[in-house]
Write an enzyme that holds these catalytic residues in place. Structure first.
Site, short mmCIF file in Angstrom:
data_model
loop_
_atom_site.label_atom_id
_atom_site.label_comp_id
_atom_site.label_asym_id
_atom_site.label_seq_id
_atom_site.Cartn_x
_atom_site.Cartn_y
_atom_site.Cartn_z
N ASP A 103 0.73 -1.16 0.15
CA ASP A 103 -0.06 0.02 -0.01
C ASP A 103 0.85 1.18 -0.08
O ASP A 103 2.09 1.31 0.39
CB ASP A 103 -0.81 0.02 1.25
CG ASP A 103 -1.64 -0.99 1.39
OD1 ASP A 103 -2.03 -1.69 0.39
OD2 ASP A 103 -2.30 -1.29 2.50
N1 URA Z 1 -1.14 -6.02 3.81
C1 URA Z 1 -1.48 -4.77 3.76
O1 URA Z 1 -2.59 -4.64 4.38
N2 URA Z 1 -1.18 -3.92 3.20
C2 URA Z 1 0.04 -4.08 2.49
O2 URA Z 1 0.85 -3.08 2.05
C3 URA Z 1 0.60 -5.37 2.44
C4 URA Z 1 -0.10 -6.43 3.15
#
Ligand code: URA
Length: 246
Positions: A103
């Site tokens: 993310d």
């Molecule tokens: N899980 C999440 O919630 N975000 C990420 O970036 C990776 C795994």
């Protein structure tokens, strides 16, 4: 004759899906002629170019391990001009892609490569590639909640697979817990949603391990190239003999 998206992915210049998007966006040409239809075919002797750059038939394979900071997108280009992980790598003429996504607000270990076959292998659910995360979450995570994470929590897209989960720290005064999780699924925002399902908001999230590789030694915003042994190990994990990388 083959469809050009297949030739592009075989040349390691882009995944097939990405190649299709490039074709539709008018970025691909055959022998100097722009093509915008997915059904167009070519053969190995045709000159295929992306954004005017002719793709090589055997481009050098590149593998980077990046320590992604928050505030960078895991895409190659952003139409809104936001920073992407590619901005953190050296300029190379090959098309480099992130293997999976973190993310915008997640930091940590991200692999990037132009090796489409390895990328597809590592992302395939069949190989159950381990991803290690360190999550700082609000509140005190109780043993029952840790157990729920371990056995599986129900998300809107189904029950999560068993995970390794360990409470690393609880800061009573500040009211947060740090939890280490090892999962092998790669659903969208999975870790954040797993904690939301047990009533804990994620304050920060970092990936510290992926497919046996660790972040250690690479500071935030920096990268290093993988060694031949590491590439061979990844090929092994992804079910492909590592003969070219031995
Ligand atoms: N899980 C999440 O919630 N975000 C990420 O970036 C990776 C795994």
């Amino acid at each position: 004759m083959e469809r050009i998206q297949k030739l592009i992915s075989h040349a390691g210049a882009a995944s097939r899906r990405e190649a299709e998007r490039m074709i539709l966006a008018g970025r691909v040409s055959i022998n100097g002629q722009v093509v915008t239809e997915l059904g167009v075919q070519a053969n190995e002797t045709d000159e295929i170019a992306i954004d005017g750059v002719v793709i090589g038939k055997q481009p050098a394979k590149l593998y980077f391990l990046l320590n992604k900071p928050k505030g960078y997108l895991c895409t190659v280009k952003d139409d809104r001009g936001r920073k992407t992980v590619i901005d953190l790598l050296p300029e190379v003429k090959e098309y480099i892609y992130p293997i999976g996504r973190l993310d915008y607000d997640t930091e940590g270990l991200l692999l990037l490569t132009n090796d489409g076959a390895l990328m597809n292998g590592l992302l395939h659910p069949r190989y159950e590639v381990n991803k290690t995360y360190l999550a700082k979450v609000k509140g005190q995570v109780m043993p029952e909640s840790l157990e729920q994470l371990r056995t599986g929590v129900r998300l809107e897209d189904g029950l999560t697979a068993p995970a390794e989960v360990r409470l690393m720290e609880y800061n009573d005064k500040a009211g947060w817990s740090k939890v280490k999780l090892i999962i092998h699924e790669g659903r969208n925002r999975q870790v954040r949603r797993m904690f939301a399902a047990i009533g804990h908001e994620v304050v920060s999230l970092k990936r510290t391990g992926f497919a046996g590789l660790k972040l250690a030694g690479v500071s935030r915003g920096r990268y290093r190239e993988l060694t031949g042994d590491e590439v061979a190990m990844l090929n092994h994990i992804a079910g492909k003999p590592g003969k070219e990388n031995g």
